[in-house]
Design a protein around this motif. Structure first.
Motif, PDB file in Angstrom:
ATOM      1  N   ARG A 171       0.840  -1.207   0.000  1.00 34.27           N
ATOM      2  CA  ARG A 171       0.000   0.000   0.000  1.00 34.27           C
ATOM      3  C   ARG A 171       0.867   1.245   0.000  1.00 34.27           C
ATOM      4  O   ARG A 171       1.955   1.261   0.575  1.00 34.27           O
ATOM      5  CB  ARG A 171      -0.892   0.030   1.244  1.00 34.27           C
ATOM      6  N   GLU A 172       0.352   2.287  -0.610  1.00 23.03           N
ATOM      7  CA  GLU A 172       0.984   3.591  -0.469  1.00 23.03           C
ATOM      8  C   GLU A 172       0.713   4.106   0.942  1.00 23.03           C
ATOM      9  O   GLU A 172      -0.287   3.771   1.570  1.00 23.03           O
ATOM     10  CB  GLU A 172       0.424   4.564  -1.502  1.00 23.03           C
ATOM     11  N   GLY A 173       1.628   4.923   1.450  1.00 27.51           N
ATOM     12  CA  GLY A 173       1.437   5.469   2.793  1.00 27.51           C
ATOM     13  C   GLY A 173       2.302   4.761   3.811  1.00 27.51           C
ATOM     14  O   GLY A 173       3.354   4.207   3.482  1.00 27.51           O
ATOM     15  N   VAL A 174       1.838   4.758   5.063  1.00 26.64           N
ATOM     16  CA  VAL A 174       2.660   4.279   6.170  1.00 26.64           C
ATOM     17  C   VAL A 174       2.146   2.934   6.678  1.00 26.64           C
ATOM     18  O   VAL A 174       1.113   2.426   6.254  1.00 26.64           O
ATOM     19  CB  VAL A 174       2.669   5.306   7.324  1.00 26.64           C
ATOM     20  N   THR A 175       2.910   2.352   7.612  1.00 23.34           N
ATOM     21  CA  THR A 175       2.535   1.078   8.201  1.00 23.34           C
ATOM     22  C   THR A 175       1.245   1.198   9.002  1.00 23.34           C
ATOM     23  O   THR A 175       0.850   2.279   9.425  1.00 23.34           O
ATOM     24  CB  THR A 175       3.647   0.572   9.136  1.00 23.34           C
ATOM     25  N   GLY A 176       0.612   0.039   9.252  1.00 18.68           N
ATOM     26  CA  GLY A 176      -0.606   0.040  10.059  1.00 18.68           C
ATOM     27  C   GLY A 176      -1.557  -1.058   9.625  1.00 18.68           C
ATOM     28  O   GLY A 176      -1.577  -1.463   8.462  1.00 18.68           O
ATOM     29  N   VAL A 177      -2.339  -1.563  10.577  1.00 15.03           N
ATOM     30  CA  VAL A 177      -3.315  -2.604  10.293  1.00 15.03           C
ATOM     31  C   VAL A 177      -4.438  -2.034   9.426  1.00 15.03           C
ATOM     32  O   VAL A 177      -4.873  -0.902   9.617  1.00 15.03           O
ATOM     33  CB  VAL A 177      -3.893  -3.178  11.609  1.00 15.03           C
ATOM     34  N   ARG A 178      -4.903  -2.819   8.460  1.00 16.65           N
ATOM     35  CA  ARG A 178      -6.026  -2.415   7.593  1.00 16.65           C
ATOM     36  C   ARG A 178      -7.112  -3.490   7.642  1.00 16.65           C
ATOM     37  O   ARG A 178      -6.862  -4.645   7.959  1.00 16.65           O
ATOM     38  CB  ARG A 178      -5.562  -2.258   6.138  1.00 16.65           C
ATOM     39  N   ASP A 179      -8.337  -3.094   7.278  1.00 18.80           N
ATOM     40  CA  ASP A 179      -9.449  -4.042   7.273  1.00 18.80           C
ATOM     41  C   ASP A 179      -9.294  -5.089   6.181  1.00 18.80           C
ATOM     42  O   ASP A 179      -9.736  -6.233   6.328  1.00 18.80           O
ATOM     43  CB  ASP A 179     -10.782  -3.307   7.082  1.00 18.80           C
ATOM     44  N   GLN A 180      -8.689  -4.701   5.067  1.00 16.52           N
ATOM     45  CA  GLN A 180      -8.501  -5.611   3.948  1.00 16.52           C
ATOM     46  C   GLN A 180      -7.105  -5.440   3.390  1.00 16.52           C
ATOM     47  O   GLN A 180      -6.523  -4.348   3.459  1.00 16.52           O
ATOM     48  CB  GLN A 180      -9.522  -5.332   2.837  1.00 16.52           C
ATOM     49  N   VAL A 181      -6.551  -6.518   2.812  1.00 17.00           N
ATOM     50  CA  VAL A 181      -5.266  -6.396   2.140  1.00 17.00           C
ATOM     51  C   VAL A 181      -5.492  -5.741   0.786  1.00 17.00           C
ATOM     52  O   VAL A 181      -6.613  -5.703   0.262  1.00 17.00           O
ATOM     53  CB  VAL A 181      -4.578  -7.769   1.972  1.00 17.00           C
ATOM     54  N   ALA A 182      -4.433  -5.216   0.212  1.00 18.13           N
ATOM     55  CA  ALA A 182      -4.534  -4.587  -1.102  1.00 18.13           C
ATOM     56  C   ALA A 182      -5.035  -5.612  -2.120  1.00 18.13           C
ATOM     57  O   ALA A 182      -4.645  -6.780  -2.092  1.00 18.13           O
ATOM     58  CB  ALA A 182      -3.179  -4.033  -1.514  1.00 18.13           C
ATOM     59  N   SER A 183      -5.881  -5.172  -3.046  1.00 17.30           N
ATOM     60  CA  SER A 183      -6.530  -6.094  -3.988  1.00 17.30           C
ATOM     61  C   SER A 183      -5.638  -6.506  -5.149  1.00 17.30           C
ATOM     62  O   SER A 183      -5.930  -7.481  -5.843  1.00 17.30           O
ATOM     63  CB  SER A 183      -7.799  -5.441  -4.537  1.00 17.30           C
ATOM     64  N   ASN A 184      -4.526  -5.789  -5.350  1.00 14.76           N
ATOM     65  CA  ASN A 184      -3.717  -6.040  -6.541  1.00 14.76           C
ATOM     66  C   ASN A 184      -2.465  -6.866  -6.256  1.00 14.76           C
ATOM     67  O   ASN A 184      -1.542  -6.897  -7.074  1.00 14.76           O
ATOM     68  CB  ASN A 184      -3.302  -4.711  -7.162  1.00 14.76           C
ATOM     69  N   ILE A 185      -2.394  -7.545  -5.128  1.00 15.21           N
ATOM     70  CA  ILE A 185      -1.172  -8.266  -4.771  1.00 15.21           C
ATOM     71  C   ILE A 185      -0.812  -9.347  -5.789  1.00 15.21           C
ATOM     72  O   ILE A 185       0.357  -9.445  -6.190  1.00 15.21           O
ATOM     73  CB  ILE A 185      -1.271  -8.823  -3.341  1.00 15.21           C
ATOM     74  N   PRO A 186      -1.746 -10.179  -6.265  1.00 16.88           N
ATOM     75  CA  PRO A 186      -1.344 -11.191  -7.260  1.00 16.88           C
ATOM     76  C   PRO A 186      -0.708 -10.573  -8.499  1.00 16.88           C
ATOM     77  O   PRO A 186       0.319 -11.077  -8.996  1.00 16.88           O
ATOM     78  CB  PRO A 186      -2.669 -11.881  -7.598  1.00 16.88           C
ATOM     79  N   GLN A 187      -1.275  -9.486  -8.989  1.00 13.39           N
ATOM     80  CA  GLN A 187      -0.732  -8.830 -10.180  1.00 13.39           C
ATOM     81  C   GLN A 187       0.635  -8.208  -9.892  1.00 13.39           C
ATOM     82  O   GLN A 187       1.545  -8.270 -10.713  1.00 13.39           O
ATOM     83  CB  GLN A 187      -1.703  -7.760 -10.677  1.00 13.39           C
ATOM     84  N   ALA A 188       0.770  -7.607  -8.703  1.00 13.57           N
ATOM     85  CA  ALA A 188       2.044  -6.978  -8.343  1.00 13.57           C
ATOM     86  C   ALA A 188       3.147  -8.020  -8.205  1.00 13.57           C
ATOM     87  O   ALA A 188       4.277  -7.811  -8.668  1.00 13.57           O
ATOM     88  CB  ALA A 188       1.885  -6.205  -7.032  1.00 13.57           C
TER      89      ALA A 188
END
Length: 269
Positions: free
Chosen positions: A178-195
């Protein structure tokens, strides 16, 4: 073969992603931090990522900023961080990676800092604010002293920069999901397989994914694609939530790590 390389080979053989845990060295105090490290390494953590406390941690969200503040207020210094690593080496030979900022490396003398890190038992160094194009002195010192380098690829990194980043890396690529800083999120980024596919087209280095991962289900989601999964803030929160009774911190971290690391196991084909 370095200890970091061994971990990724062993993880592949066991049909799992390597589980990488971040905590801030010295949070909330030296002795408790030692026990936190012990708890992590006894509960499924493959690589220990130690944040070196810094007064201006620009890549970190509030959770990790406050962890660094607690560590500094408790008396952590560069020398004490090295001492902490030596204490961990008394009970574990798991890879340890420093998560640090360039000012902390530069101000002590790059070669001297890397040499001291290696002597303490550090396996790799990730310098958050140092791009590989400007990292020649650090990569040379790491090569001299047998310390692996870790560099970051972000969602905004152009494809044509990936080979240069990979060339400077000897340990693993850290993909910041994710862009930005560290921290817990409700969902992981949706584009991880493509990345992951985009980066793997440019390098064979192991790749871990971090930022915003904080539940067992999220670990499992990322582990299906990446070679390793990094969790930080969710573990640091265990420290913060138990400051009133510090004897409860290490058990809380142990329970959370055991749950999270279980998500790194993949189903056998």
């Amino acid at each position: 073969m370095s200890r970091i390389q061994q971990v990724f080979e062993q993880a592949r053989a066991r049909h799992r992603a390597a589980f990488v845990a971040y905590v801030c060295a010295g949070d909330p105090d030296f002795e408790t931090s030692v026990e936190v490290c012990r708890a992590l390494l006894a509960n499924g953590v493959d690589i220990l990522e130690l944040g070196v406390p810094f007064s201006d941690p620009l890549a970190d969200g509030l959770t990790n900023q406050l962890a660094a503040q607690r560590a500094l207020e408790s008396g952590m210094t560069a020398a004490r961080v090295f001492e902490l690593v030596k204490r961990v080496r008394e009970f574990s030979q798991a890879p340890i990676v420093f998560y640090t900022y360039y000012n902390l490396v530069f101000s002590n003398g790059v070669d001297a800092y890397v040499r001291a890190a290696r002597a303490a038992g550090v396996d790799g160094i990730l310098t958050l604010d140092l791009p590989p194009e400007e990292a020649g002195e650090v990569t040379a010192a790491c090569r001299t002293h047998g310390v692996d380098t870790v560099f970051i690829i972000a969602p905004t990194t152009p494809d044509d920069r990936i080979p240069a980043i990979a060339k400077a890396t000897t340990g693993f690529i850290y993909y910041v999901s994710r862009e930005g800083v560290t921290g817990v999120r409700d969902q992981v980024a949706s584009n991880i397989p493509q990345a992951v596919a985009r980066i793997r087209a440019k390098t064979n280095l192991p790749m871990v994914v971090g930022f915003g991962i904080g539940t067992r289900a999220q670990v499992a989601e990322v582990a299906a694609h990446a070679d390793g999964v990094v969790v930080g803030s969710a573990l640091v929160n265990c420290v913060r939530e138990n400051l009133a009774d510090r004897s409860r911190i290490a058990p809380a971290v142990a329970a959370r790590a055991a749950d999270l690391s279980a998500g790194a196991q993949r189903a056998k084909a």
